[in-house]
Design a protein around this motif. Structure first.
Motif, PDB file in Angstrom:
ATOM      1  N   SER A 189       0.819  -1.209   0.000  1.00 36.20           N
ATOM      2  CA  SER A 189       0.000   0.000   0.000  1.00 36.20           C
ATOM      3  C   SER A 189       0.851   1.256   0.000  1.00 36.20           C
ATOM      4  CB  SER A 189      -0.935   0.006   1.218  1.00 36.20           C
ATOM      5  OG  SER A 189      -0.175   0.024   2.420  1.00 36.20           O
ATOM      6  N   ARG A 190       2.132   1.104   0.267  1.00 35.14           N
ATOM      7  CA  ARG A 190       3.055   2.240   0.282  1.00 35.14           C
ATOM      8  C   ARG A 190       3.915   2.222  -0.979  1.00 35.14           C
ATOM      9  NH1 ARG A 190       3.353   3.544   5.846  1.00 35.14           N
ATOM     10  NH2 ARG A 190       4.715   5.293   5.318  1.00 35.14           N
ATOM     11  N   ASP A 191       4.804   3.224  -1.089  1.00 38.70           N
ATOM     12  CA  ASP A 191       5.589   3.333  -2.320  1.00 38.70           C
ATOM     13  C   ASP A 191       6.780   2.403  -2.354  1.00 38.70           C
ATOM     14  OD1 ASP A 191       6.967   4.617  -0.336  1.00 38.70           O
ATOM     15  OD2 ASP A 191       7.534   6.370  -1.530  1.00 38.70           O
ATOM     16  N   ARG A 192       7.066   1.705  -1.235  1.00 38.58           N
ATOM     17  CA  ARG A 192       8.201   0.784  -1.202  1.00 38.58           C
ATOM     18  C   ARG A 192       7.956  -0.295  -0.175  1.00 38.58           C
ATOM     19  NH1 ARG A 192      11.230   1.913   3.425  1.00 38.58           N
ATOM     20  NH2 ARG A 192      11.106   4.034   4.248  1.00 38.58           N
ATOM     21  N   VAL A 193       8.792  -1.311  -0.203  1.00 38.93           N
ATOM     22  CA  VAL A 193       8.725  -2.342   0.824  1.00 38.93           C
ATOM     23  C   VAL A 193       9.256  -1.766   2.134  1.00 38.93           C
ATOM     24  CG1 VAL A 193       9.008  -4.197  -0.855  1.00 38.93           C
ATOM     25  CG2 VAL A 193      11.018  -3.276   0.311  1.00 38.93           C
TER      26      VAL A 193
END
Length: 469
Positions: free
Chosen positions: A214-218
């Protein structure tokens, strides 16, 4: 002799029991799921055992770079690695059961009574002496007097109405160990620590993996440089990472599982792991009547010595939120009993907690973060040293990873660090000691390291933080 009742037999519970008995208390542990709790039976021990197999697969896949080749009995080159997931998971469950039995035996040898069943606070609890009601699996009840109670009931995987696990194709992280065949395409929903660990493991085991974030990165909650390294490695190895992609639902049709995203896109695979966080096991414990406060998420509120808001009632572990680590649960349980029984106690300092993400490469952290430095929360200097210049790393074919040290400006006292690389969980320890003991970068740098060694990069990073006044 003071009487202590502990509800829950996980790391927070059994470690507290051992300390309380050592300090002269009569101890009873009321346990529902098995001594060791989810950490031993369904979470930490099983997942890291699975990951240990995945690590071997990763090492073997990179063997050619070190000049190692595999040949069959006719001398022909072998080109494909395989894994028997049924055997892997049988080993996982066997080791978990053995670890649980070892801990239970240790408690029994110390005359710590174990009551199988569920526990709840009864009359008088929360008034520095009261009762705990233990309910056995057959429904019978036993009343236990307690001068003090420790609640260590843990937490469970969070699920959603739109994404219900079936234990076969749609799974929580506690259900993956019943798989008999390697998933063809594993979809992992959630890019926090649990999601990243399972995604990394199944990728190494040979599954196609899609990670829905759901975010821009792990690993949005971890060091940004560390997360960037991990994401680069995972994508290089073939993982499909869908950033800024929030799950709407998960559905199964036959042998296929489809994850529908909020924007209408779909991803179809053979299996799905839901890594959506945890819910505390704090229902039906009699907390409100005893005066034990919980937060909006249901987690028990505690202070730095594990006291709840009710006299004589302590809590430890995942049911209290915060750092949901077995090591933190164990420390909080030990601190609770030492405090209650009048032993010397040092409150838990969250800035001394070391943690590790068991991906490939691993990510280990301790103390203050670089983000805190950037935000101005602490004045400190930061140095980052890539492992690809380390001689031992070159010998072992390690190209990804780094050591990062954070030290107070002026004094040079080490206040934090990050290690990314193989066995980062082991390499973080000298930095943890430095943080705990308030060592300076010069003291850390002047301790001898073996040459060649990966730990040599820690000393080198410390040398680079030396200030000439």
């Amino acid at each position: 002799m003071p009487k202590v009742v502990i509800i829950g037999g996980g790391p927070g519970g059994y470690e507290a029991a051992l300390v309380a008995q050592q300090l002269g208390a009569e101890v009873t542990v009321v346990d529902r799921d098995g001594i060791g709790g989810s950490a031993v039976l369904t979470d930490c021990v099983p997942s890291k055992t699975l990951i240990a197999t995945a690590e071997v697969m990763t090492d073997m896949a990179q063997a050619a770079e070190l000049g190692i080749s595999f040949e069959d009995h006719d001398g022909d080159a072998a080109t494909q690695l395989g894994v028997d997931l049924a055997k892997v998971n049988a080993r996982v469950k066997s080791l978990a059961a053995a670890q649980s039995a070892d801990i239970e035996g240790r408690l029994s040898r110390r005359d710590i009574r174990i009551v199988k069943g569920t526990g709840r606070l009864g009359p008088g609890a929360g008034a520095a002496g009261g009762e705990v009601i233990a309910t056995a699996p057959d429904g019978s009840e036993e009343v236990l007097h307690a001068d003090s109670v420790l609640i260590a009931t843990g937490a469970r995987p969070r699920v959603l109405a739109s994404a219900q696990p079936d234990g076969e194709r749609i799974l929580t992280w506690e259900q993956v160990y019943d798989l008999d065949e390697r998933p063809e395409h594993m979809i992992v929903v959630g890019s926090g620590v649990t999601g990243a660990e399972f995604a990394s493991a199944y990728l190494a085991l040979g599954s196609q993996v899609t990670l829905v974030s759901s975010r821009d990165r792990v690993l949005p909650g971890e060091d940004a440089d560390a997360a960037e390294v991990l994401q680069d490695v995972l994508e290089r190895r073939g993982m499909n990472i869908l950033g800024n992609s929030r799950m709407a639902s998960v559905a199964r049709e036959g042998d296929a599982v489809t994850v529908t995203l909020m924007d209408g896109r779909t991803v179809t695979g053979s299996h799905c792991i839901l890594a959506l966080g945890s819910i505390p096991n704090t229902e039906d414990l009699g907390l409100e009547a005893a005066g034990v406060q919980v937060d909006d998420g249901g987690f028990i509120r505690i202070d730095k010595v594990s006291r709840t808001t009710a006299p004589g009632v302590y809590a430890a572990g995942d049911c209290t939120g915060g750092f949901m680590l077995a090591s933190v649960a164990a420390m909080a349980g030990r601190v609770a009993m030492r405090h209650f029984l009048g032993d010397a106690v040092q409150p838990v300092d969250l800035k001394e907690i070391s943690s590790n993400v068991f991906t490939s490469p691993e990510i280990a952290t301790v103390g203050w973060s670089e983000a805190a430095v950037t935000s101005g929360a602490i004045e400190a200097d930061v140095v980052k040293l890539d492992l690809n210049g380390n001689p031992r790393a070159k010998m072992q074919g390690i190209t990804d990873g780094f050591v990062k040290l954070i030290a107070r400006r002026g004094s040079g006292v080490v206040v934090g660090g990050v290690v990314v690389g193989p066995r980062a969980s082991e390499l973080i320890h000298p930095i943890s000691l430095a943080v705990k003991a308030n060592l300076t970068v010069d003291q850390l740098a002047n301790a001898f390291t073996v040459y060649p060694s990966l730990s040599g990069s820690t000393a080198e990073a410390a040398r680079r933080l030396h200030r000439v006044d």
